[in-house]
Design a protein around this motif. Structure first.
Motif, PDB file in Angstrom:
ATOM      1  N   PHE A 279     -13.113 -75.269 171.682  1.00  0.00           N
ATOM      2  CA  PHE A 279     -12.514 -74.090 171.552  1.00  0.00           C
ATOM      3  C   PHE A 279     -13.391 -73.024 170.935  1.00  0.00           C
ATOM      4  N   GLY A 280     -14.579 -73.365 170.651  1.00  0.00           N
ATOM      5  CA  GLY A 280     -15.447 -72.390 170.245  1.00  0.00           C
ATOM      6  C   GLY A 280     -16.804 -73.006 170.264  1.00  0.00           C
ATOM      7  N   LEU A 281     -17.933 -72.095 170.399  1.00  0.00           N
ATOM      8  CA  LEU A 281     -19.505 -72.522 170.426  1.00  0.00           C
ATOM      9  C   LEU A 281     -20.221 -71.483 169.677  1.00  0.00           C
ATOM     10  N   TRP A 282     -20.846 -72.066 168.585  1.00  0.00           N
ATOM     11  CA  TRP A 282     -22.059 -71.297 167.897  1.00  0.00           C
ATOM     12  C   TRP A 282     -23.411 -71.617 168.295  1.00  0.00           C
ATOM     13  N   VAL A 283     -24.100 -70.834 168.721  1.00  0.00           N
ATOM     14  CA  VAL A 283     -25.760 -71.031 168.724  1.00  0.00           C
ATOM     15  C   VAL A 283     -26.412 -70.372 167.826  1.00  0.00           C
ATOM     16  N   VAL A 284     -27.568 -70.890 167.162  1.00  0.00           N
ATOM     17  CA  VAL A 284     -28.483 -70.254 166.290  1.00  0.00           C
ATOM     18  C   VAL A 284     -29.682 -70.735 166.639  1.00  0.00           C
ATOM     19  N   LYS A 285     -30.871 -69.988 166.365  1.00  0.00           N
ATOM     20  CA  LYS A 285     -32.225 -70.378 166.622  1.00  0.00           C
ATOM     21  C   LYS A 285     -32.555 -71.357 165.399  1.00  0.00           C
ATOM     22  N   THR A 286     -32.967 -72.120 166.008  1.00  0.00           N
ATOM     23  CA  THR A 286     -33.545 -73.352 165.007  1.00  0.00           C
ATOM     24  C   THR A 286     -34.430 -72.508 163.796  1.00  0.00           C
ATOM     25  N   GLN A 287     -35.472 -71.833 164.002  1.00  0.00           N
ATOM     26  CA  GLN A 287     -36.160 -71.250 162.931  1.00  0.00           C
ATOM     27  C   GLN A 287     -35.261 -70.268 162.111  1.00  0.00           C
ATOM     28  N   ASP A 288     -34.004 -69.960 162.470  1.00  0.00           N
ATOM     29  CA  ASP A 288     -33.199 -69.217 161.406  1.00  0.00           C
ATOM     30  C   ASP A 288     -32.150 -70.197 160.482  1.00  0.00           C
ATOM     31  N   ILE A 289     -32.458 -71.350 160.679  1.00  0.00           N
ATOM     32  CA  ILE A 289     -31.809 -72.506 159.877  1.00  0.00           C
ATOM     33  C   ILE A 289     -32.795 -72.732 158.839  1.00  0.00           C
TER      34      ILE A 289
ATOM     35  N   VAL B 282     -25.820 -85.294 152.286  1.00  0.00           N
ATOM     36  CA  VAL B 282     -27.174 -85.929 152.295  1.00  0.00           C
ATOM     37  C   VAL B 282     -28.154 -85.020 152.744  1.00  0.00           C
ATOM     38  N   ASN B 283     -27.679 -83.724 153.053  1.00  0.00           N
ATOM     39  CA  ASN B 283     -28.474 -82.717 153.719  1.00  0.00           C
ATOM     40  C   ASN B 283     -27.669 -81.662 153.963  1.00  0.00           C
ATOM     41  N   ILE B 284     -28.355 -80.133 154.085  1.00  0.00           N
ATOM     42  CA  ILE B 284     -27.657 -79.129 153.941  1.00  0.00           C
ATOM     43  C   ILE B 284     -28.409 -78.240 155.028  1.00  0.00           C
ATOM     44  N   TRP B 285     -27.752 -77.655 155.822  1.00  0.00           N
ATOM     45  CA  TRP B 285     -28.587 -76.267 156.514  1.00  0.00           C
ATOM     46  C   TRP B 285     -27.858 -75.033 156.170  1.00  0.00           C
ATOM     47  N   VAL B 286     -28.528 -74.102 156.226  1.00  0.00           N
ATOM     48  CA  VAL B 286     -28.010 -72.615 155.832  1.00  0.00           C
ATOM     49  C   VAL B 286     -28.636 -71.733 157.037  1.00  0.00           C
ATOM     50  N   ALA B 287     -27.941 -70.953 157.401  1.00  0.00           N
ATOM     51  CA  ALA B 287     -28.109 -70.065 158.375  1.00  0.00           C
ATOM     52  C   ALA B 287     -27.365 -68.615 158.054  1.00  0.00           C
ATOM     53  N   PRO B 288     -28.054 -67.392 158.260  1.00  0.00           N
ATOM     54  CA  PRO B 288     -27.318 -66.266 158.117  1.00  0.00           C
ATOM     55  C   PRO B 288     -26.260 -66.150 159.319  1.00  0.00           C
ATOM     56  N   ALA B 289     -25.059 -65.851 158.724  1.00  0.00           N
ATOM     57  CA  ALA B 289     -23.949 -65.604 159.864  1.00  0.00           C
ATOM     58  C   ALA B 289     -24.315 -64.519 160.940  1.00  0.00           C
ATOM     59  N   ALA B 290     -25.112 -63.556 160.683  1.00  0.00           N
ATOM     60  CA  ALA B 290     -25.466 -62.420 161.637  1.00  0.00           C
ATOM     61  C   ALA B 290     -26.346 -63.051 162.650  1.00  0.00           C
ATOM     62  N   LYS B 291     -27.126 -64.180 162.549  1.00  0.00           N
ATOM     63  CA  LYS B 291     -28.241 -64.711 163.405  1.00  0.00           C
ATOM     64  C   LYS B 291     -27.420 -65.479 164.152  1.00  0.00           C
ATOM     65  N   ILE B 292     -26.035 -66.129 164.116  1.00  0.00           N
ATOM     66  CA  ILE B 292     -25.399 -67.023 165.012  1.00  0.00           C
ATOM     67  C   ILE B 292     -24.613 -66.193 166.083  1.00  0.00           C
ATOM     68  N   LEU B 293     -24.799 -66.629 167.223  1.00  0.00           N
ATOM     69  CA  LEU B 293     -24.121 -66.029 168.366  1.00  0.00           C
ATOM     70  C   LEU B 293     -22.947 -66.976 168.402  1.00  0.00           C
ATOM     71  N   LYS B 294     -21.887 -66.301 168.152  1.00  0.00           N
ATOM     72  CA  LYS B 294     -20.384 -67.087 168.083  1.00  0.00           C
ATOM     73  C   LYS B 294     -19.367 -66.576 169.479  1.00  0.00           C
ATOM     74  N   SER B 295     -18.957 -67.735 170.161  1.00  0.00           N
ATOM     75  CA  SER B 295     -17.923 -67.172 170.964  1.00  0.00           C
ATOM     76  C   SER B 295     -16.841 -66.522 170.306  1.00  0.00           C
ATOM     77  N   SER B 296     -15.937 -65.832 171.030  1.00  0.00           N
ATOM     78  CA  SER B 296     -14.957 -64.921 170.355  1.00  0.00           C
ATOM     79  C   SER B 296     -13.434 -65.633 170.722  1.00  0.00           C
ATOM     80  N   GLU B 297     -12.537 -65.020 170.168  1.00  0.00           N
ATOM     81  CA  GLU B 297     -11.219 -65.454 170.448  1.00  0.00           C
ATOM     82  C   GLU B 297     -11.017 -65.563 171.939  1.00  0.00           C
TER      83      GLU B 297
END
Lengths: 209, 327
Positions: A75-85, A157-172
């Motif tokens: 229902f949705g797809l998010w993609v982010v550069k590894t280096q931005d995490i 056991v582990n956390i990933w943090v990414a700026p929301a603006a760097k994530i390319l997200k599919s829209s509604e």
């Protein structure tokens, strides 16, 4: 000399039978990596599915759609550069990484605050899932905010943090990309009524003398 | 999915002598507890090397295995079978991408793995060095080679390396279609005309010897096997996998009143399958390059690499520099 094959398609390709040993492969296969998250059911958290290699974020998105959402409901797809995490170390299963990290107390949200997406891993070997969004002044601050909001969720056991603006997200309205998935029944095991064929065969062969 | 019995490098136990004993003990304790190893964890160099090797071979097998099946897409009888085979082959190539990424988390680049495949340095499942003469051969691959791979992969999915487990979980989900599709295609021929039955019988006769080698030679009980099993890199012996495969699939062949070309094949009173020992000398010859199709498989893969280079060149204006994936 050309390679000869049983397969007419291979013969038409006119492939040389012997590749010169001196032939050097051009180094074109090492692209940057991007991490991909999908939403498998509506209104459920996005979960990590794996990486893709791509020259830029938009091509990564196209590859990700092909690689991770062509078979199962999506229902949705998010993609982010590894280096931005940015990510924490891993701790043992049943521990909380929040307890081990010496994270400074969160400053109050300043004007420079931006949104960060927080992804948490409950168990080693499983996939990171989206815990929520925090407003923070940077990665470290985002982690501190995350501790305040999600720190009770144990184990983590582990956390990933990414700026929301760097994530390319599919829209509604992009959801209709995945509407045709259900039409391809030939990709589902249930489409093959093998047992019926076997039973019919057995009946036929045992009934004829 | 096509991953068969992996060919592990002989373990030199003195390699372990250089490892920090405290870290090694912690590492082994984690595996003992049933926890997965993640990319950033400390691990012995030997573990890293063997896991890279296993995942990389599996990835290459997916890519090369897609070739003998892929060439049958245009010749598959009927539109529906073309669509299904197309989807299956696309799945397999996708599996290779997942697996290459999993191996990369351990530090070997995709560039290097691709180079090692096309230069002939890395191995892939030996069965793909045999030709597919007819449509029936391609259905035997779809059914029985995939079935063998599933046996192997179900074992590996319980292994210790996190990224490999994640990839296998995805791969397993897509596999169930392949197995049913393959079985259906074989049953269709076996329950059809006498000509169709003859086709599938001949294909089975051709493929049975390679299939019997699919899981690799019997493991000698050695320090090698012992340590890979303790580290949950290798989850079952080659013979255990072969027995499980025979137990699940020989009856399914026999119920179609088809035969298998091994007069000694039977299940004894103890419940163990007996069979003629596969020709391991031939296996060795073929895996070292003397099979019918070794040359063709690598040549086709190399050609794809060369002819596709312009696309990658056109796209390659990276905005990011390479780092290995996180998980």
């Amino acid at each position: 000399m050309l390679l000869t094959s049983l397969d007419p398609r291979i013969n038409r390709l006119q492939v040389p039978a012997d590749w010169p040993n001196s032939a050097v492969k051009k180094q074109l296969d090492q692209w940057a990596t991007y991490e991909v998250f999908t939403q498998k059911r509506e209104n459920t958290p996005y979960a990590y599915v794996g990486p893709v290699h791509a020259p830029d974020l938009e091509v990564a998105f196209v590859f990700a759609k092909e690689q991770y959402s062509r078979r199962a409901a999506c229902f949705g797809l998010w993609v982010v550069k590894t280096q931005d995490i940015q990510h924490t170390p891993y701790v043992d299963d049943n521990e909380s990484v929040f307890n081990l990290l010496n994270i400074p107390a969160p400053a109050t949200a300043s004007e420079q605050s931006e949104a960060f997406e927080i992804f948490m891993l409950k168990k080693r070997g499983k996939a990171h899932t989206h815990a929520g969004t925090v407003l923070a002044s940077g990665y470290q601050n985002a982690l501190a905010q995350a501790k305040q909001q999600f720190g009770e969720q144990i184990p983590c056991v582990n956390i990933w943090v990414a700026p929301a603006a760097k994530i390319l997200k599919s829209s509604e309205e992009d959801k209709d990309w995945w509407l045709t998935l259900n039409e391809k029944k030939y990709r589902e095991p249930v489409a093959y009524k093998v047992l019926d064929k076997i039973n019919a065969f057995k009946n036929r062969t045992t009934n004829t003398p | 999915m096509y991953g068969g019995g992996s060919i592990f490098e002989p373990v030199k136990l003195d390699e372990l002598a250089h490892e920090d004993p405290v870290k090694l003990a912690e590492f082994e304790a984690r595996i003992q507890r049933g926890e997965k190893i993640e990319p950033d964890d400390w691990m012995p160099a030997l573990y890293r090397k063997q896991v890279i090797r296993m995942i990389e071979q599996h990835a290459h097998s997916e890519i090369i295995g897609a070739l003998p099946e892929g060439t049958w897409i245009t010749r598959a009888p009927g539109f529906r079978r073309k669509m299904a085979l197309l989807a299956k082959v696309q799945d397999e190539v996708g599996h290779a991408q997942l697996l290459y990424s999993a191996a990369e988390t351990l530090g070997k680049t995709r560039e290097q793995m691709t180079l090692d495949l096309i230069s002939g340095k890395s191995k892939y499942s030996n069965v793909f060095n045999y030709p597919t003469f007819t449509w029936a051969d391609s259905t035997v691959i779809s059914w029985l080679i995939d079935a063998g791979a599933i046996v192997n992969q179900m074992a590996n999915a319980r292994g210790s390396y996190g990224p490999y487990c994640r990839a296998l979980e995805r791969i397993c989900a897509e596999e169930s279609f392949h197995l049913k599709y393959g079985h259906d295609a074989v049953v269709y021929l076996a329950t059809g005309s006498s000509k169709q039955r003859q086709m599938i019988q001949e294909a089975l006769n051709r493929w049975w010897p390679p299939i019997m080698t699919f899981f690799g030679p019997a493991d000698k009980i050695s320090a090698h096997t012992e340590i890979l099993m303790r580290w949950k890199v290798k989850m079952a012996t080659n013979d255990e996998c072969r027995q499980q495969f025979l137990d699940m699939y020989v009856p399914k062949v026999w119920e179609l009143t088809l035969t298998l070309p091994d007069p000694l094949l039977r299940k004894n009173e103890a419940g163990t399958w007996e069979y003629t020992e596969p020709d391991w000398e031939e296996f060795k010859q073929v895996i070292n390059g003397k099979g019918t199709c070794n040359k063709e498989r690598l040549a086709v893969r190399r050609m794809a690499e060369e002819k596709g280079a312009w696309v990658r060149e056109a796209l390659l204006k990276p905005e990011a520099t390479y780092v290995k994936p996180l998980a």
